[in-house]
Design a protein around this motif. Structure first.
Motif, PDB file in Angstrom:
ATOM      1  N   CYS A   1       0.829  -1.208   0.000  1.00 17.17           N
ATOM      2  CA  CYS A   1       0.000   0.000   0.000  1.00 17.17           C
ATOM      3  C   CYS A   1       0.861   1.255   0.000  1.00 17.17           C
ATOM      4  O   CYS A   1       0.566   2.232  -0.712  1.00 17.17           O
ATOM      5  CB  CYS A   1      -0.923   0.000   1.213  1.00 17.17           C
ATOM      6  SG  CYS A   1      -2.197  -1.278   1.211  1.00 17.17           S
ATOM      7  N   ALA A   2       1.933   1.239   0.800  1.00 16.03           N
ATOM      8  CA  ALA A   2       2.806   2.414   0.891  1.00 16.03           C
ATOM      9  C   ALA A   2       3.453   2.713  -0.454  1.00 16.03           C
ATOM     10  O   ALA A   2       3.559   3.876  -0.869  1.00 16.03           O
ATOM     11  CB  ALA A   2       3.871   2.185   1.961  1.00 16.03           C
ATOM     12  N   ARG A   3       3.886   1.687  -1.148  1.00 16.61           N
ATOM     13  CA  ARG A   3       4.570   1.884  -2.427  1.00 16.61           C
ATOM     14  C   ARG A   3       3.628   2.367  -3.525  1.00 16.61           C
ATOM     15  O   ARG A   3       4.083   2.859  -4.557  1.00 16.61           O
ATOM     16  CB  ARG A   3       5.272   0.594  -2.837  1.00 16.61           C
ATOM     17  CG  ARG A   3       6.473   0.270  -1.939  1.00 16.61           C
ATOM     18  CD  ARG A   3       7.132  -1.036  -2.302  1.00 16.61           C
ATOM     19  NE  ARG A   3       8.339  -1.250  -1.498  1.00 16.61           N
ATOM     20  CZ  ARG A   3       9.091  -2.350  -1.547  1.00 16.61           C
ATOM     21  NH1 ARG A   3       8.752  -3.346  -2.369  1.00 16.61           N
ATOM     22  NH2 ARG A   3      10.170  -2.453  -0.796  1.00 16.61           N
TER      23      ARG A   3
ATOM     24  N   THR B   1      -3.020   5.698   1.638  1.00 24.14           N
ATOM     25  CA  THR B   1      -2.893   6.237   2.985  1.00 24.14           C
ATOM     26  C   THR B   1      -3.569   5.312   3.992  1.00 24.14           C
ATOM     27  O   THR B   1      -4.465   4.538   3.632  1.00 24.14           O
ATOM     28  CB  THR B   1      -3.539   7.628   3.085  1.00 24.14           C
ATOM     29  OG1 THR B   1      -4.960   7.495   2.906  1.00 24.14           O
ATOM     30  CG2 THR B   1      -2.990   8.559   2.017  1.00 24.14           C
ATOM     31  N   PRO B   2      -3.178   5.395   5.263  1.00 18.51           N
ATOM     32  CA  PRO B   2      -3.860   4.601   6.290  1.00 18.51           C
ATOM     33  C   PRO B   2      -5.363   4.862   6.338  1.00 18.51           C
ATOM     34  O   PRO B   2      -6.142   3.936   6.563  1.00 18.51           O
ATOM     35  CB  PRO B   2      -3.169   5.038   7.587  1.00 18.51           C
ATOM     36  CG  PRO B   2      -1.814   5.471   7.162  1.00 18.51           C
ATOM     37  CD  PRO B   2      -2.010   6.110   5.815  1.00 18.51           C
ATOM     38  N   ASN B   3      -5.780   6.119   6.141  1.00 21.05           N
ATOM     39  CA  ASN B   3      -7.208   6.427   6.186  1.00 21.05           C
ATOM     40  C   ASN B   3      -7.974   5.718   5.072  1.00 21.05           C
ATOM     41  O   ASN B   3      -9.117   5.305   5.257  1.00 21.05           O
ATOM     42  CB  ASN B   3      -7.425   7.936   6.083  1.00 21.05           C
ATOM     43  CG  ASN B   3      -6.969   8.672   7.326  1.00 21.05           C
ATOM     44  OD1 ASN B   3      -6.633   8.059   8.333  1.00 21.05           O
ATOM     45  ND2 ASN B   3      -6.940   9.984   7.255  1.00 21.05           N
ATOM     46  N   GLN B   4      -7.356   5.583   3.901  1.00 22.61           N
ATOM     47  CA  GLN B   4      -8.000   4.856   2.810  1.00 22.61           C
ATOM     48  C   GLN B   4      -8.153   3.375   3.152  1.00 22.61           C
ATOM     49  O   GLN B   4      -9.189   2.770   2.869  1.00 22.61           O
ATOM     50  CB  GLN B   4      -7.193   5.032   1.520  1.00 22.61           C
ATOM     51  CG  GLN B   4      -7.246   6.447   0.961  1.00 22.61           C
ATOM     52  CD  GLN B   4      -6.265   6.664  -0.173  1.00 22.61           C
ATOM     53  OE1 GLN B   4      -5.229   6.000  -0.252  1.00 22.61           O
ATOM     54  NE2 GLN B   4      -6.576   7.599  -1.065  1.00 22.61           N
TER      55      GLN B   4
ATOM     56  N   ASP C   1      -3.899  -1.027   8.290  1.00 21.73           N
ATOM     57  CA  ASP C   1      -3.884   0.441   8.347  1.00 21.73           C
ATOM     58  C   ASP C   1      -2.921   0.950   9.412  1.00 21.73           C
ATOM     59  O   ASP C   1      -2.162   1.897   9.173  1.00 21.73           O
ATOM     60  CB  ASP C   1      -5.288   1.016   8.519  1.00 21.73           C
ATOM     61  CG  ASP C   1      -5.945   0.641   9.835  1.00 21.73           C
ATOM     62  OD1 ASP C   1      -5.328  -0.042  10.662  1.00 21.73           O
ATOM     63  OD2 ASP C   1      -7.115   1.026  10.037  1.00 21.73           O
ATOM     64  N   GLY C   2      -2.900   0.301  10.579  1.00 20.07           N
ATOM     65  CA  GLY C   2      -1.951   0.712  11.603  1.00 20.07           C
ATOM     66  C   GLY C   2      -0.519   0.415  11.206  1.00 20.07           C
ATOM     67  O   GLY C   2       0.401   1.202  11.477  1.00 20.07           O
ATOM     68  N   GLN C   3      -0.297  -0.728  10.566  1.00 19.15           N
ATOM     69  CA  GLN C   3       1.053  -1.077  10.127  1.00 19.15           C
ATOM     70  C   GLN C   3       1.530  -0.133   9.030  1.00 19.15           C
ATOM     71  O   GLN C   3       2.709   0.230   8.980  1.00 19.15           O
ATOM     72  CB  GLN C   3       1.072  -2.533   9.662  1.00 19.15           C
ATOM     73  CG  GLN C   3       0.891  -3.509  10.813  1.00 19.15           C
ATOM     74  CD  GLN C   3       0.556  -4.922  10.365  1.00 19.15           C
ATOM     75  OE1 GLN C   3       0.398  -5.192   9.178  1.00 19.15           O
ATOM     76  NE2 GLN C   3       0.446  -5.830  11.324  1.00 19.15           N
TER      77      GLN C   3
END
Length: 600
Positions: free
Chosen positions: A192-194, A198-201, A242-244
């Motif tokens: 997800c990061a790459r 975002t965590p909210n998404q 999301d937390g990770q």
């Protein structure tokens, strides 16, 4: 926007400038302290700024931890220091002193790290500077070529990406999450990061997945129940992700913490409603069980919140129970057993998902109630045994906010005096037991529950008439929650008409959201919601009295309609105010937080 001021003479072969640009910094070069001070003055006040030694050698993740974490006004690692806008003034003062000390002429060069000298000056001022735990990550400013070579070898010997992935996982988690989810969800977080997610998404995706799971359960078919169980598990994978992702990419925010916490509750309680709807399609009415599960789970959380807030400023616990717990921690397997038996969210959701797929909603909810009742008894008993000390003023204020007393209790406290210290939990328990027992033992529509609710209003006012500083005063908010929610449940069950229990479910859900929102505001340092909201929704004693009054004056069918109207009114008030506050706090740049919340 972020700006990094790279100080000193660049070293051939150094990657520091590229690393800073990769982290999103606009890099400016400064030959000496005076040049760095001039560059700092040119950076807009609303930007984050960093001062980094050009000789820095270390892992890119070291710079990420030291320079991009949004939670801290000032942060530093060896050779680098950063300031958010609210820390800029302190950084500017410290740099000005270093410029004066090293001379202001153009020929003045750095003989050691300006960034480290700035940090020393901040420490001397008593200014708090966050220093992240680096572990085996490298951060150094080598003084000579040999030291530089050794530092580069140390960097090459450590895989910072592996450390970054490992640190993305919550340090203390449940057994199911640790061994069944996190081994692969961390890679999903990196994926997800790459891709710029975002965590909210991811949090929103988890909510939507859980709502679809609840809709599948509401079909009442075996295929729907199996699909619901699988989707609930996938929703939990996303919930962990999301937390990770937030920890992996350091994307912490006030809004994100609120969404993560409130969506967890919304997902679970919506799923309970889905089970009840699915059971109804098969001719089984389990709304009372679904509402009971929500009441029990919410009261469990209030116990957690109240105890933690009451002990926020407490010194290390020296009770025999705490000593025994410390001894058990030295025996590895007992740690996992004790984490599992309290049914944290990971174990709880796994149990619900499996039972949904292979049994019926009634069995699922009954097992859930039994498991949560045992967990609640275990944790509450342990905390009572740990309660030895009186509370600080801060703790008393937090407990008073969690109590959620309304205008009726406020008026009564002006004319009554609180009883001696230590009696607050006894009064809360007696009043709460009186109103719930009366609702359970008398018929619907009689006056006795109304009388008991009036007694409850008086006892609850007496309970909070003095500051809640006693050793067991943290039990007062949980007793109030159990009394209010339990009374609503019992009166709706006594009404014995279609729609009464679903209406009660909606009312309790709306009020529970208000109570959770209060907790998250306190944790974020904002205090309780505004007084007008607390008064508008009546406080716990006012709502309890109102529901009892409606039951005494109306028929069962009319009571159901009135309960629905009250639920909608409360939901609209608390939701609109909550959304207004959290969105405005996020836009105003409130300190970023990441509430680890309930153990997964």
């Amino acid at each position: 926007m972020s700006t990094a001021i790279l100080t000193g003479q660049p070293v051939p072969g150094s990657s520091i400038e590229g690393d800073l640009r990769e982290l999103g910094f606009d890099v400016r070069l400064a030959a000496d302290a005076a040049d760095a001070e001039r560059s700092l003055a040119q950076v807009p006040s609303g930007e984050r700024v960093a001062v980094v030694d050009a000789r820095f050698v270390g892992h890119p993740h070291t710079l990420r931890l030291g320079l991009t974490d949004p939670r801290f006004p000032l942060a530093a690692v060896p050779g680098a220091v950063t300031a958010k806008p609210d820390g800029r003034q302190a950084l500017t003062r410290a740099m000005a002193r270093q410029t004066s000390a090293s001379g202001t002429g153009a020929a003045a060069t750095l003989v050691d790290s300006l960034a480290d000298r700035i940090v020393s000056a901040l420490d001397a001022d008593g200014t708090e500077v966050h220093r992240p735990e680096l572990g085996s990550l490298v951060a150094a400013v080598p003084a000579d070529p040999q030291a530089r070579n050794e530092a580069r070898q140390a960097v090459a010997a450590v895989d910072d990406e592996a450390i970054r992935l490992k640190s993305a996982v919550k340090a203390r988690d449940g057994f199911f999450t640790t061994f069944c989810i996190s081994p692969y969800s961390r890679y999903l977080a990196r994926w997800c990061a790459r891709r710029g997610l975002t965590p909210n998404q991811v949090t929103t995706a988890s909510l939507l997945t859980a709502l679809i799971a609840a809709a599948c359960a509401a079909t009442g078919t075996r295929v729907g129940f199996v699909a619901a169980g699988l989707l609930l598990l996938f929703s939990f994978v996303l919930d962990c992700t999301d937390g990770q992702l937030a920890r992996y990419s350091l994307q912490y925010s006030t809004l994100g913490a609120w969404l993560d916490a409130t969506f967890d509750r919304a997902k679970e309680y919506a799923y309970y409603a889905g089970l009840a709807l699915g059971a109804a399609r098969g001719g089984d009415d389990v709304w009372a069980l679904a509402l009971g599960a929500m009441v029990l789970q919410t009261c469990r959380h209030v116990v957690d919140f109240s105890f933690n807030e009451a002990n926020h400023d407490a010194d290390a616990n020296t009770s025999p129970t705490a000593a025994l717990s410390g001894k058990l921690d030295s025996v590895g397997w007992t740690v996992w057993v004790r984490r599992m038996i309290v049914l944290p969210i990971g174990e709880r959701w796994a149990m619900i998902a499996v039972l949904t797929a292979v049994t019926t909603p009634r069995i699922t909810l009954i097992v859930l109630l039994i498991g949560c009742a045992f967990a609640a008894t275990y944790t509450t008993a342990g905390r009572v045994l740990r309660s030895l000390t009186r509370r600080t003023d801060r703790a008393a204020t937090a407990l008073a906010d969690l109590a959620d007393s309304g205008p009726l209790a406020e008026a009564l406290t002006r004319v009554v005096r609180g009883l001696p210290g230590g009696t607050a939990p006894v009064l809360a328990l007696i009043g709460g037991a009186a109103v719930t027992a009366t609702a359970a033992l008398t018929g619907f529509g009689g006056p006795w529950t109304l009388v008991a609710a009036a007694v409850y209003a008086v006892t609850s006012a007496l309970a909070v008439a003095r500051p809640l500083k006693g050793a067991l005063d943290w039990l007062v908010p949980p007793f109030f929650r159990a009394a209010e929610y339990g009374t609503v449940l019992l009166l709706a069950a006594k009404a014995d008409v279609n729609g009464a229990l679903p209406a009660a479910f909606g009312l309790v859900a709306a009020v529970a959201y208000h109570h959770y929102d209060t907790v998250y505001r306190i944790r974020g340092g904002a205090g309780a919601p505004p007084d007008w909201l607390r008064r508008a929704v009546g406080g716990h004693e006012g709502r309890t009295l109102l529901v009892a009054l409606l039951a005494a004056l109306l028929t069962a069918a009319q009571f159901t309609v009135a309960l629905t109207v009250v639920a909608v009114a409360v939901a609209l008030l608390v939701l609109l105010e909550s959304i207004r506050y959290w969105v405005s706090a996020h836009r105003a740049g409130s300190p970023a937080v990441h509430d680890e919340g309930e153990t997964a």
